[in-house]
Design a protein around this motif. Structure first.
Motif, PDB file in Angstrom:
ATOM      1  N   LEU A 185       0.791  -1.238   0.086  1.00 15.81           N
ATOM      2  CA  LEU A 185      -0.036   0.056   0.091  1.00 15.81           C
ATOM      3  C   LEU A 185       0.878   1.301  -0.056  1.00 15.81           C
ATOM      4  O   LEU A 185       0.621   2.322  -0.666  1.00 15.81           O
ATOM      5  N   MET A 186       1.895   1.261   0.853  1.00 13.76           N
ATOM      6  CA  MET A 186       2.705   2.552   0.828  1.00 13.76           C
ATOM      7  C   MET A 186       3.835   2.572  -0.310  1.00 13.76           C
ATOM      8  O   MET A 186       4.033   3.636  -0.780  1.00 13.76           O
ATOM      9  N   ARG A 216      -5.141   6.100  -4.164  1.00 10.63           N
ATOM     10  CA  ARG A 216      -6.170   6.855  -3.494  1.00 10.63           C
ATOM     11  C   ARG A 216      -6.799   5.979  -2.328  1.00 10.63           C
ATOM     12  O   ARG A 216      -7.220   4.872  -2.425  1.00 10.63           O
ATOM     13  N   GLY A 217      -6.752   6.541  -1.046  1.00 10.14           N
ATOM     14  CA  GLY A 217      -7.178   6.230   0.221  1.00 10.14           C
ATOM     15  C   GLY A 217      -6.321   5.248   0.908  1.00 10.14           C
ATOM     16  O   GLY A 217      -6.788   4.534   1.751  1.00 10.14           O
ATOM     17  N   GLY A 226      -5.868   0.606   9.108  1.00  4.25           N
ATOM     18  CA  GLY A 226      -6.621  -0.483   9.449  1.00  4.25           C
ATOM     19  C   GLY A 226      -5.792  -1.551   9.478  1.00  4.25           C
ATOM     20  O   GLY A 226      -6.122  -2.630  10.510  1.00  4.25           O
ATOM     21  N   ILE A 227      -4.722  -1.936   8.871  1.00  2.00           N
ATOM     22  CA  ILE A 227      -3.956  -2.832   8.923  1.00  2.00           C
ATOM     23  C   ILE A 227      -3.140  -2.989  10.050  1.00  2.00           C
ATOM     24  O   ILE A 227      -2.842  -3.882  10.772  1.00  2.00           O
ATOM     25  N   ASN A 228      -2.702  -1.600  10.556  1.00  2.00           N
ATOM     26  CA  ASN A 228      -1.968  -1.510  11.702  1.00  2.00           C
ATOM     27  C   ASN A 228      -2.703  -1.980  12.666  1.00  2.00           C
ATOM     28  O   ASN A 228      -2.210  -2.800  13.884  1.00  2.00           O
ATOM     29  N   GLU A 229      -4.238  -1.741  13.197  1.00  2.00           N
ATOM     30  CA  GLU A 229      -4.966  -2.213  14.120  1.00  2.00           C
ATOM     31  C   GLU A 229      -5.151  -3.834  14.119  1.00  2.00           C
ATOM     32  O   GLU A 229      -5.153  -4.327  14.998  1.00  2.00           O
ATOM     33  N   GLU A 230      -5.078  -4.355  12.733  1.00  3.12           N
ATOM     34  CA  GLU A 230      -5.197  -5.751  12.680  1.00  3.12           C
ATOM     35  C   GLU A 230      -3.995  -6.399  12.990  1.00  3.12           C
ATOM     36  O   GLU A 230      -4.228  -7.485  13.855  1.00  3.12           O
ATOM     37  N   ILE A 231      -2.966  -5.754  12.755  1.00  5.75           N
ATOM     38  CA  ILE A 231      -1.458  -6.484  13.359  1.00  5.75           C
ATOM     39  C   ILE A 231      -1.578  -6.636  14.700  1.00  5.75           C
ATOM     40  O   ILE A 231      -1.148  -7.265  15.489  1.00  5.75           O
ATOM     41  N   LYS A 232      -2.083  -5.422  15.549  1.00  7.76           N
ATOM     42  CA  LYS A 232      -2.060  -5.257  16.918  1.00  7.76           C
ATOM     43  C   LYS A 232      -2.751  -6.368  17.410  1.00  7.76           C
ATOM     44  O   LYS A 232      -2.659  -7.215  18.574  1.00  7.76           O
TER      45      LYS A 232
END
Length: 317
Positions: A145-146, A151-152, A159-165
């Motif tokens: 993604l990065m 766009r977006g 969202g991925i950061n939260e899922e990784i946590k």
């Protein structure tokens, strides 16, 4: 020593694994390099390890030179063959293959195909409770993604950061509980005179872990497995067999309610059944045998080493 280890390894293989090994080895070796296959056949044909018979079979070729070479090559090729064989069957091997393909495609900037493979691998890793691989796949998704910055993408990264946590917490719970279980087992492997004091000391420390306060709060299949196993092991070592049995029964039900994990981890499932049956025997709960014993033998029949069941059981006993 090496000869005995080779004997054990050969006799632990299923008939399918042996066939695959011979086909794989013959396809990649010259006829004059097949002395290790002759050693394999000799070991496979022995009912008990007989080093003298092996020595005599290689006497005409120069015993020390050719047998040592054959043993080393046989070990290496057996391991190589098993890796290839397991890639087609074991969940972990399949996921590792996905990761290798994905890393290669990302390195070559083939993003579209990478994303498709990541989606497929994520579904499989989540299904079989492989949090560490889920985390790695999510990290690769975040990298893509990065890299592309479509766009977006910022919201998707968050969202991925939260899922990784979430998956990191589940993975950490599983690792910590497994470590606690290993500590408990280690504490029990001491002299009888010290066992009670050391066991109480260890379990007192275990009880301080927040992970052992609420089973229902655990989100990982394997974390719940080790939660029940820790309690069952402690009460068994303490001689409280009825209490231990209640946790073995809970562990058994946990696996039965997650049948997909049985297919993915037969070896661990076999140990769960074996421990449950042992607990039932020690508490005279023979009524359970009618339900559980057929499952135990069925799990042996479906394991990768089905043809070696008799040999494996002889090692256990």
């Amino acid at each position: 020593m090496q000869g005995m280890e080779l004997y054990k390894l050969v006799h632990s293989m299923s008939s399918a694994e042996k066939r695959f090994f011979k086909m794989h080895s013959q396809s990649r070796s010259k006829p004059e390099e097949l002395s290790y296959l002759r050693l394999f056949d000799l070991l496979n044909g022995q009912k008990s390890y007989d080093p003298l018979a092996i020595k005599n079979a290689f006497a005409n070729e120069g015993y020390s030179k050719y047998l040592s070479w054959a043993q080393n090559n046989l070990f290496s090729l057996l391991l190589e063959s098993e890796r290839i064989y397991c890639h087609k069957k074991e969940v972990r091997y399949q996921l590792d293959a996905f990761l290798q393909d994905i890393r290669f495609l990302v390195q070559r900037k083939i993003f579209s195909k990478s994303e498709k493979l990541i989606k497929k691998a994520l579904q499989m890793a989540k299904k079989y409770d492989q949090q560490q691989i889920v985390i790695e796949l999510l990290e690769i998704s975040r990298l893509l993604l990065m890299e592309q910055q479509q766009r977006g993408y910022e919201a998707k990264v968050l969202g991925i950061n939260e899922e990784i946590k979430i998956f990191a917490e589940r993975f950490n719970a599983k690792v910590l509980l497994e470590n606690l279980y290993r500590e408990l087992v280690l504490a029990s492997r001491i002299t009888t005179q010290m066992r009670k004091a050391k066991l109480e000391e260890s379990f007192g420390a275990l009880l301080e872990s927040p992970l052992l306060r609420d089973r229902s709060a655990l989100q990982s299949f394997y974390a719940i497995h080790f939660y029940d196993l820790i309690h069952a092991t402690y009460y068994h070592l303490a001689g409280e067999f009825e209490q231990a049995l209640s946790y073995h029964e809970s562990l058994f039900q946990h696996w039965e309610e997650n049948a997909v994990m049985i297919a993915a981890d037969y070896n661990l499932y076999q140990r769960v059944l074996n421990n449950y049956l042992t607990g039932c025997q020690m508490t005279n709960r023979f009524d359970v045998f009618e339900e559980v014993l057929p499952k135990f033998f069925l799990s042996l029949a479906k394991s990768p080493n089905d043809a070696a069941e008799g040999f494996q059981l002889s090692l256990i006993h």
